[in-house]
Motif scaffolding. Structure first.
Motif, PDB file in Angstrom:
ATOM      1  N   SER A 255      34.979  55.171  59.307  1.00  0.00           N
ATOM      2  CA  SER A 255      35.756  54.093  59.915  1.00  0.00           C
ATOM      3  C   SER A 255      35.547  52.821  59.101  1.00  0.00           C
ATOM      4  N   PHE A 256      36.631  52.082  58.933  1.00  0.00           N
ATOM      5  CA  PHE A 256      36.642  50.901  58.063  1.00  0.00           C
ATOM      6  C   PHE A 256      37.378  49.796  58.802  1.00  0.00           C
ATOM      7  N   ASP A 257      36.611  48.914  59.421  1.00  0.00           N
ATOM      8  CA  ASP A 257      37.155  47.876  60.297  1.00  0.00           C
ATOM      9  C   ASP A 257      36.979  46.531  59.617  1.00  0.00           C
ATOM     10  N   MET A 258      38.074  46.020  59.052  1.00  0.00           N
ATOM     11  CA  MET A 258      38.020  44.739  58.347  1.00  0.00           C
ATOM     12  C   MET A 258      38.743  43.681  59.162  1.00  0.00           C
ATOM     13  N   GLY A 259      37.980  42.746  59.648  1.00  0.00           N
ATOM     14  CA  GLY A 259      38.538  41.656  60.430  1.00  0.00           C
ATOM     15  C   GLY A 259      38.544  40.365  59.653  1.00  0.00           C
ATOM     16  N   GLY A 260      38.485  39.263  60.380  1.00  0.00           N
ATOM     17  CA  GLY A 260      38.548  37.974  59.721  1.00  0.00           C
ATOM     18  C   GLY A 260      37.223  37.496  59.173  1.00  0.00           C
ATOM     19  N   THR A 261      36.114  37.956  59.763  1.00  0.00           N
ATOM     20  CA  THR A 261      34.791  37.455  59.384  1.00  0.00           C
ATOM     21  C   THR A 261      33.965  38.483  58.633  1.00  0.00           C
ATOM     22  N   GLY A 299      35.471  39.578  55.028  1.00  0.00           N
ATOM     23  CA  GLY A 299      36.632  39.723  55.899  1.00  0.00           C
ATOM     24  C   GLY A 299      37.778  38.899  55.356  1.00  0.00           C
ATOM     25  N   GLY A 300      38.874  38.897  56.092  1.00  0.00           N
ATOM     26  CA  GLY A 300      40.029  38.153  55.630  1.00  0.00           C
ATOM     27  C   GLY A 300      39.768  36.664  55.502  1.00  0.00           C
ATOM     28  N   GLY A 301      38.856  36.141  56.325  1.00  0.00           N
ATOM     29  CA  GLY A 301      38.547  34.714  56.272  1.00  0.00           C
ATOM     30  C   GLY A 301      37.373  34.362  55.379  1.00  0.00           C
ATOM     31  N   SER A 302      36.793  35.347  54.671  1.00  0.00           N
ATOM     32  CA  SER A 302      35.637  35.075  53.815  1.00  0.00           C
ATOM     33  C   SER A 302      36.016  34.108  52.693  1.00  0.00           C
ATOM     34  N   ILE A 303      35.170  33.112  52.506  1.00  0.00           N
ATOM     35  CA  ILE A 303      35.478  32.016  51.584  1.00  0.00           C
ATOM     36  C   ILE A 303      35.009  32.349  50.169  1.00  0.00           C
ATOM     37  N   ALA A 304      35.880  32.096  49.198  1.00  0.00           N
ATOM     38  CA  ALA A 304      35.522  32.253  47.786  1.00  0.00           C
ATOM     39  C   ALA A 304      34.857  30.968  47.301  1.00  0.00           C
ATOM     40  N   TRP A 305      33.780  31.135  46.515  1.00  0.00           N
ATOM     41  CA  TRP A 305      33.059  29.969  46.022  1.00  0.00           C
ATOM     42  C   TRP A 305      32.414  30.303  44.685  1.00  0.00           C
ATOM     43  N   ILE A 306      31.950  29.288  44.008  1.00  0.00           N
ATOM     44  CA  ILE A 306      31.344  29.465  42.687  1.00  0.00           C
ATOM     45  C   ILE A 306      29.882  29.075  42.780  1.00  0.00           C
ATOM     46  N   ASP A 307      28.992  29.997  42.388  1.00  0.00           N
ATOM     47  CA  ASP A 307      27.557  29.746  42.516  1.00  0.00           C
ATOM     48  C   ASP A 307      27.072  28.848  41.382  1.00  0.00           C
TER      49      ASP A 307
END
Length: 591
Positions: A255-261, A299-307
């Protein structure tokens, strides 16, 4: 009329069934979860009352993550007041000296020895945890302390380890009991408010709550044992996947449950999903049964950032539902996984997300463009990079529940659902050479579907540590556990229809056990043989000449589920909506 509502970090998913008709709805998750649920329920009720309302909630999880629980006092044996801080004397990360365990939920001044219980200052205390070393065998000492506290006028929730987690291993039992006490006041307030909102206002006649184990409980039970609903949300999707896989004749699925978080994955074999009897939640050990999901902050709402090293990263921080991804048009400015999909044309601007949010592609381009500029990439390359990183995190999660558990994912089908599951399923499955992908009906609200398929259930554990491995020991422990669990289930008005038993088995001297299913009356040699087989599958070896012991017997009793999967599947091709065609960017090429 039956309603299921699963609360996520971004959306609250609702499924209503009325005489075979299935209606689904997504509404933004509100700060008070009951408000969003009520508003969505009223839209689906059409002026009528739901007979049953089934709820998956994150209220306990959020309280723990936000450290917004109660001021809690711990009462334990003298000399063991610091056990929740000493723990197992290990570090969360072996090579990261800055990665510390979270601060204990009970401060040092609120930990007291049991022989000084009458001296404890109860002013300002909201909850109490009582943990005595031998309470897993004899609960009377903890009951006596509770009676003394009540006699002193304390009216808040009291959690006894003999009721919460009656098992050996004092740290794990203490941690679980403290968790339960810490979460009790906030969880109870929410559940009482939800009950008033749904029942007293006439929206629903009956309310049940999903437990971490995948079974439903009464509101009263969930309020008394909030640690049992810490992973309430992910369980529903696993239940639904197991039911649909069984209906489809698929023996080996993930099962693969991808939500917003976040994304939750779980391996299911022959219709059975793994149950874990101990896991860490937000860094705190919880010794209660839970569906064996592995969660990653992608998730869909995961934020992209630069380390600081100049590398692109994704998550675990999430934009949530407010303001949400930039393409939601609610003021969000940081690039997220959803924004990357919008940039690449994978979200249809003409189809509102969740039925109400219009995709703002230009806002997504601006957000991803800032990442692209910092990395000297085109906006399309940056978007593809964001998705590739998210895919890799999710593929690692699947390896965790398959390869690391002795299972080969190449023979498994990936059942993908959640608001974003279908957008990543193919790329993730291809990276693991899986057998195929299944997108279930009602996939966007599939975890809520699982609520309608879950059985009401109660779990009980009986310690057998130090007792001889014999049919008599196992039968006696199973009977005691069944009686305890059946009494609790029947008190909630549910008739017991099934009982299952698991023995925690290990080689003598081992620190951890493997659960082995059995039926009372099975010969001990049969159980030992199953343990050797399971141990070899899990660890790659068996030691048949070594002595074996059973340290606990776990029992689950369950009633009839509300619905079956056949009640929810489309009845004909006319019930399946048609598709549309548009141009998207995949793998650097337009298609």
């Amino acid at each position: 009329m039956i309603l299921g509502a699963d609360v996520g970090g971004t959306f609250t998913d609702l499924v209503a069934v009325d005489d075979g008709r299935v209606d689904v709805l997504k509404v933004p998750t509100t700060n008070d979860q009951s408000e969003g649920i009520r508003d969505g329920a009223l839209r689906l009720a059409h002026g009528r009352t739901f007979e049953t309302f089934l709820h998956g909630t994150t209220v306990a999880t959020n309280a723990l993550l936000e450290r917004a629980g109660a001021r809690t006092v711990l009462i334990t044996d003298a000399g063991f007041e610091d056990i929740i801080e000493i723990a197992r004397q290990d570090r969360p990360s072996l090579y990261d000296s800055f990665d510390d365990r979270p601060a204990p939920l009970v401060v040092r001044d609120d930990r007291h020895p049991a022989d000084h219980v009458d001296d404890v200052d109860l002013s300002g205390v909201e909850a109490i945890a009582i943990v005595l070393l031998d309470a897993h065998r004899d609960a009377e000492g903890e009951r006596a302390i509770e009676r003394r506290l009540r006699a002193r006028g304390f009216q808040g929730p009291i959690s006894r380890s003999s009721a919460v987690a009656p098992e050996f291993r004092e740290f794990e039992r203490t941690s679980t009991t403290v968790l339960n006490a810490y979460l009790s006041p906030r969880s109870r307030r929410y559940l009482e408010r939800l009950h008033a909102t749904m029942v007293k206002s006439g929206v629903a006649s009956h309310v049940a709550v999903m437990q971490s184990s995948g079974g439903l409980s009464s509101v009263d039970h969930a309020a008394e044992f909030p640690a049992s609903i810490l992973l309430s949300g992910p369980a529903g999707g696993v239940i639904a996947t197991a039911a649909l896989a069984d209906a489809n004749g698929h023996a080996d699925v993930v099962s693969f449950d991808m939500g917003g978080t976040s994304t939750d994955v779980c391996r299911i074999s022959d219709g059975a999903y793994d149950i874990s009897y101990e896991r860490s939640v937000a860094g705190f050990t919880c010794r209660l049964p839970s569906v064996g999901v592995h969660t990653v902050g992608a998730g869909g709402g995961s934020i992209a950032w630069i380390d600081p090293g100049g590398s692109l990263r994704v998550g675990p921080q999430s934009a949530g539902s407010d303001p949400g991804p930039a393409c939601y048009g609610k003021g969000g400015t940081e690039a997220t996984v959803t924004d990357a999909h919008a940039v690449l044309g994978r979200l249809d601007p003409s189809a509102p997300l969740g039925g109400s949010l219009q995709v703002d592609v230009e806002a997504a381009v601006r957000a991803v463009g800032r990442i692209a500029e910092a990395l000297d990439l085109t906006v399309f390359d940056a978007a593809q990079g964001i998705l590739a990183i998210a895919d890799d995190a999710m593929a690692r999660a699947i390896r965790r529940v398959t390869i690391e558990q002795g299972s080969d994912p190449r023979g498994a089908l990936l059942y993908a659902f959640g608001g974003a599951g279908g957008l990543h399923a193919v790329s993730v499955a291809k990276s693991l050479d899986m057998a195929g992908v299944v997108i279930p009906p009602h996939s966007g609200v599939f975890s809520a579907v699982g609520l309608l398929l879950a059985q009401p259930s109660v779990d009980a554990a009986v310690s057998t540590l130090g007792e001889a491995l014999s049919a008599t020991t196992l039968t006696r422990a199973a009977a005691r556990g069944r009686q305890t669990a059946a009494d609790a289930l029947e008190a909630a008005g549910v008739t017991v229809v099934t009982s299952t038993h698991v023995a925690d088995v290990r080689y003598v001297g081992q620190a951890h056990e493997i659960g082995v299913g059995f039926t009372p009356g099975d010969a001990p040699d049969e159980i030992v043989a199953r343990f050797h087989q399971a141990h070899e599958a899990r660890n790659g070896y068996r030691r048949e000449s070594d002595p074996v012991e059973v340290v606990a017997v776990r029992t689950r009793v369950a009633g009839e589920p509300t619905l079956a999967m056949e009640d929810l599947l489309p009845q004909s091709a006319d019930d399946v909506s048609g598709g549309r065609v548009r141009q998207v960017l995949v793998g650097g090429a337009s298609t």
